[in-house]
Design a protein around this motif. Structure first.
Motif, PDB file in Angstrom:
ATOM      1  N   THR B 121      -5.798 -30.171  32.072  1.00  0.00           N
ATOM      2  CA  THR B 121      -5.285 -31.375  31.390  1.00  0.00           C
ATOM      3  C   THR B 121      -4.959 -31.060  29.929  1.00  0.00           C
ATOM      4  O   THR B 121      -3.903 -31.435  29.410  1.00  0.00           O
ATOM      5  N   TYR B 122      -5.880 -30.327  29.265  1.00  0.00           N
ATOM      6  CA  TYR B 122      -5.620 -29.992  27.860  1.00  0.00           C
ATOM      7  C   TYR B 122      -4.376 -29.114  27.712  1.00  0.00           C
ATOM      8  O   TYR B 122      -3.576 -29.278  26.789  1.00  0.00           O
ATOM      9  N   TYR B 123      -4.225 -28.135  28.623  1.00  0.00           N
ATOM     10  CA  TYR B 123      -3.068 -27.240  28.521  1.00  0.00           C
ATOM     11  C   TYR B 123      -1.752 -28.006  28.659  1.00  0.00           C
ATOM     12  O   TYR B 123      -0.779 -27.734  27.951  1.00  0.00           O
ATOM     13  N   VAL B 124      -1.748 -28.949  29.605  1.00  0.00           N
ATOM     14  CA  VAL B 124      -0.520 -29.740  29.788  1.00  0.00           C
ATOM     15  C   VAL B 124      -0.195 -30.500  28.505  1.00  0.00           C
ATOM     16  O   VAL B 124       0.946 -30.532  28.033  1.00  0.00           O
ATOM     17  N   HIS B 125      -1.267 -31.102  27.919  1.00  0.00           N
ATOM     18  CA  HIS B 125      -1.059 -31.827  26.662  1.00  0.00           C
ATOM     19  C   HIS B 125      -0.515 -30.894  25.578  1.00  0.00           C
ATOM     20  O   HIS B 125       0.440 -31.211  24.862  1.00  0.00           O
ATOM     21  N   LEU B 126      -1.128 -29.727  25.497  1.00  0.00           N
ATOM     22  CA  LEU B 126      -0.737 -28.761  24.467  1.00  0.00           C
ATOM     23  C   LEU B 126       0.711 -28.296  24.663  1.00  0.00           C
ATOM     24  O   LEU B 126       1.494 -28.236  23.705  1.00  0.00           O
ATOM     25  N   LEU B 127       1.054 -27.967  25.896  1.00  0.00           N
ATOM     26  CA  LEU B 127       2.421 -27.512  26.179  1.00  0.00           C
ATOM     27  C   LEU B 127       3.454 -28.589  25.842  1.00  0.00           C
ATOM     28  O   LEU B 127       4.513 -28.308  25.298  1.00  0.00           O
ATOM     29  N   HIS B 128       3.094 -29.816  26.160  1.00  0.00           N
ATOM     30  CA  HIS B 128       4.004 -30.912  25.842  1.00  0.00           C
ATOM     31  C   HIS B 128       4.226 -31.011  24.343  1.00  0.00           C
ATOM     32  O   HIS B 128       5.368 -31.099  23.859  1.00  0.00           O
ATOM     33  N   ASN B 129       3.115 -30.954  23.596  1.00  0.00           N
ATOM     34  CA  ASN B 129       3.251 -31.053  22.143  1.00  0.00           C
ATOM     35  C   ASN B 129       4.039 -29.873  21.572  1.00  0.00           C
ATOM     36  O   ASN B 129       4.836 -30.027  20.645  1.00  0.00           O
ATOM     37  N   LEU B 130       3.805 -28.701  22.161  1.00  0.00           N
ATOM     38  CA  LEU B 130       4.553 -27.525  21.696  1.00  0.00           C
ATOM     39  C   LEU B 130       6.053 -27.707  21.948  1.00  0.00           C
ATOM     40  O   LEU B 130       6.879 -27.360  21.112  1.00  0.00           O
ATOM     41  N   ALA B 131       6.358 -28.228  23.125  1.00  0.00           N
ATOM     42  CA  ALA B 131       7.773 -28.458  23.450  1.00  0.00           C
ATOM     43  C   ALA B 131       8.413 -29.409  22.442  1.00  0.00           C
ATOM     44  O   ALA B 131       9.537 -29.189  21.979  1.00  0.00           O
ATOM     45  N   VAL B 132       7.662 -30.452  22.094  1.00  0.00           N
ATOM     46  CA  VAL B 132       8.184 -31.414  21.108  1.00  0.00           C
ATOM     47  C   VAL B 132       8.412 -30.716  19.767  1.00  0.00           C
ATOM     48  O   VAL B 132       9.462 -30.860  19.131  1.00  0.00           O
ATOM     49  N   GLU B 133       7.395 -29.926  19.349  1.00  0.00           N
ATOM     50  CA  GLU B 133       7.515 -29.272  18.041  1.00  0.00           C
ATOM     51  C   GLU B 133       8.662 -28.267  18.024  1.00  0.00           C
ATOM     52  O   GLU B 133       9.392 -28.156  17.043  1.00  0.00           O
ATOM     53  N   ILE B 134       8.808 -27.520  19.137  1.00  0.00           N
ATOM     54  CA  ILE B 134       9.889 -26.525  19.188  1.00  0.00           C
ATOM     55  C   ILE B 134      11.249 -27.217  19.131  1.00  0.00           C
ATOM     56  O   ILE B 134      12.166 -26.760  18.450  1.00  0.00           O
TER      57      ILE B 134
END
Lengths: 402, 192
Positions: B121-134
């Motif tokens: 669950t945390y990884y999915v959250h993190l990946l999503h945020n990374l995608a937004v930041e990128i």
């Protein structure tokens, strides 16, 4: 013969016709046949019917039978340009376009023997179309044809084969008409028109009077969508925002569309000819954004004033003339507009050279002496009779030209 | 790029060719002005939509975790999915649990798998945020490239202006030296 005629009608084929009539009056008896209309959108009768003299030229006006019905005209335009139709529809479209003045056409038919030659301006209007057809063996046509697709209608190619000679405005117009009508056997020459040149230019005085103290690009003409003005406003505003340029866009002419409220755009309104010349002299360059031109007189005037031009490269006539004159740059996209204007703005030496080339081009092709000689040669060719042939060589035996 | 204009040497076609070349050079690897403007005018959400992300991504994931993740608790390994029979099975497993623990200790496995479920669950959250930041950074990079181009254009414009002003001085000096030389403007010309 021309669709409108008056001292207050600026620009276009009508002004062109007036200048030619006034200059050719030195060589022949000239009478202008026209309508009572002043407004090219409605053709409503404005001037009184009958005869008057304007600048020494007798003018005979005929009433327009009915003004243009915009809705009917739009319907017929849709039909002839977008749907299958026959020549009768095109003739009806011509009638709806106006100015619908059968009396003018009848006058031409009845008085064909009173004149040695008829000169018709603007092929696309009712009087020229039917008038020329009535006196084709005595007709000289100044088509003022633009790349607007009208010339492709089936009724016009035969018209281009009727006159005894054709006075073209540009090489491009000649090519266009020859392609569509295969009328190479009709004598013709690229003539254009001269200008009413000023005795002197007062650039400094204009700057004082107008308050335009900084460098500016000038546009002269009707401020209209058809003239490409909205795109010009957009391009110019973007150019200033992106380059930090301090150029101003000064506009001379009647505004038909809204002009954006922008510190970089100044509307000077309708100015006298004299003041227009002064404005040209004080400008850095002239911009001509129109896509549809058979001949831009103001472009030629800018060249006489030794000013370079920046023209819409999508207009073949403007692009062709600018290239032949070597006297300006052209654009077909915003990127080209930006680069070309930046170059012209920053490089004063380039502007001077382009301006001088323009003046040379004007002096080589568009002085009245040259234009009149070309007209006389075509008249002689068209008449192919001793009487008018002599006209070209002698002013002592004036013939009658309408 | 500057244009070398010598006296009597103006060639409009050559200048136009150079202008087009210059435009092509500027465009290489970049969005056109129109495209940049279009992206800048969009809200970030719309950009993410274009990349198959949406602003409700996390909420959707949390609401339907069973579709992509698993839940692992201390009782998970003893459960059965066989309805009524399953209930009897679960009871037998509970009774025999102490016996089973004589053979192995399931607690570390339960803890690891439970922890892994949370990490997913945390990884999915993190990946999503990374995608937004990128995505945000991509837009900023595009914007900076654009600004860089504009600044480069202004710099070249000023350089050309400087060069022209220098040439104008020379040109005027030359003209002044010649009797009846060019005035450089239209004011002194008489109509033909």
């Amino acid at each position: 013969m021309v669709q409108r005629y008056g001292l207050d009608i600026a620009g276009g084929a009508e002004y062109h016709c007036r200048l030619v009539a006034e200059h050719m009056a030195r060589h022949a008896q000239v009478e202008v046949l026209t309508t009572c209309a002043a407004d090219y959108l409605t053709w409503a009768n404005h001037y009184p019917e009958g005869r008057e003299v304007l600048n020494g030229i007798p003018v005979h006006r005929f009433k327009v039978k009915r003004p243009r019905d915009p809705e009917a005209f739009a319907d017929w335009t849709d039909r002839v340009f977008r749907a299958s139709h026959d020549p009768a529809d095109e003739l009806r479209w011509l009638e709806e376009q106006g100015p619908f003045s059968p009396r003018l056409v009848r006058h031409v038919e009845r008085h064909r023997d009173d004149h040695d030659l008829f000169v018709f301006f603007s092929y696309r209007y009712y009087p020229a179309y039917h008038g020329l057809a009535a006196v084709r063996d005595k007709a000289l046509l100044v088509p003022t044809c633009e790349e607007d697709g009208v010339y492709r209608l089936s009724i016009f190619p035969p018209l281009f084969r009727m006159p005894r000679a054709i006075v073209y405005n540009s090489v491009e117009e000649k090519a266009l008409i020859e392609t569509v009508s295969n009328n190479q056997d009709v004598p013709g020459d690229v003539v254009g028109v001269g200008s009413a040149l000023p005795d002197a230019l007062d650039a400094e005085g204009f700057r004082r009077r107008s308050g335009l103290t900084g460098p500016y690009v000038l546009y002269v003409g009707r401020i209209d969508e058809n003239k490409g003005c909205p795109q010009l406003f957009d391009f110019f505003r973007r150019y200033r925002a992106e380059t930090g340029s301090r150029l101003t866009l000064a506009l001379i002419g009647k505004a038909v569309i809204e002009i954006p409220a922008d510190a970089g755009i100044v509307h000077l309104g309708f100015l006298s000819d004299e003041e227009k010349w002064n404005a040209l002299a004080a400008s850095e360059l002239l911009v001509m954004p129109s896509r549809l031109e058979s001949l831009s007189m103001v472009t030629l005037e800018a060249w006489w004033a030794e000013r370079p031009v920046l023209v819409n490269g999508k207009c073949e006539v403007l692009r062709g003339q600018t290239r032949r004159a070597n006297a300006g740059l052209y654009y077909t996209s915003y990127e080209e507009f930006r680069e070309a204007l930046a170059l012209l703005e920053s490089d004063g030496v380039l502007r001077v050279h382009l301006g001088r080339n323009g003046r040379l081009y004007f002096d080589s092709h568009y002085t009245w002496d040259i234009v009149e000689k070309k007209y006389l040669a075509l008249i002689a060719q068209a008449s192919s009779g001793a009487r008018v042939g002599e006209l070209a060589r002698s002013q002592a035996d004036p013939a009658s030209v309408s | 790029m500057t244009f070398e204009i010598k006296s009597g040497d103006v060639d409009v076609d050559a200048i136009m060719r150079m202008i087009r070349k210059r435009i092509e050079e500027k465009k290489q690897g970049l969005y056109t002005d129109e495209e940049i403007r279009e992206i800048a005018e969009h809200r970030l959400d719309a950009v993410l939509d274009a990349h198959e992300f949406n602003s409700d991504f996390i909420a959707d994931f949390r609401a339907q975790q069973g579709r992509w993740n698993y839940h692992f608790g201390p009782e998970t390994i003893y459960r059965s999915s066989r309805g009524g029979v399953g209930g009897i099975l679960e009871t037998v497993r509970r009774i025999l649990r102490p016996v089973q623990k004589l053979f192995w200790n399931p607690n570390p496995m339960i803890a690891a798998l439970s922890r892994q479920s949370d990490l997913n669950t945390y990884y999915v959250h993190l990946l999503h945020n990374l995608a937004v930041e990128i995505t945000k950074l991509n837009l900023e990079v595009q914007d900076l490239k654009n600004r860089n181009l504009q600044l480069q254009g202004r710099l070249e414009f000023q350089a050309r202006r400087e060069k022209t002003l220098e040439e104008m001085v020379v040109y005027r000096d030359d003209a002044a030296a010649k009797p009846g030389g060019a005035g450089g403007g239209a004011g002194g010309n008489e109509p033909a």
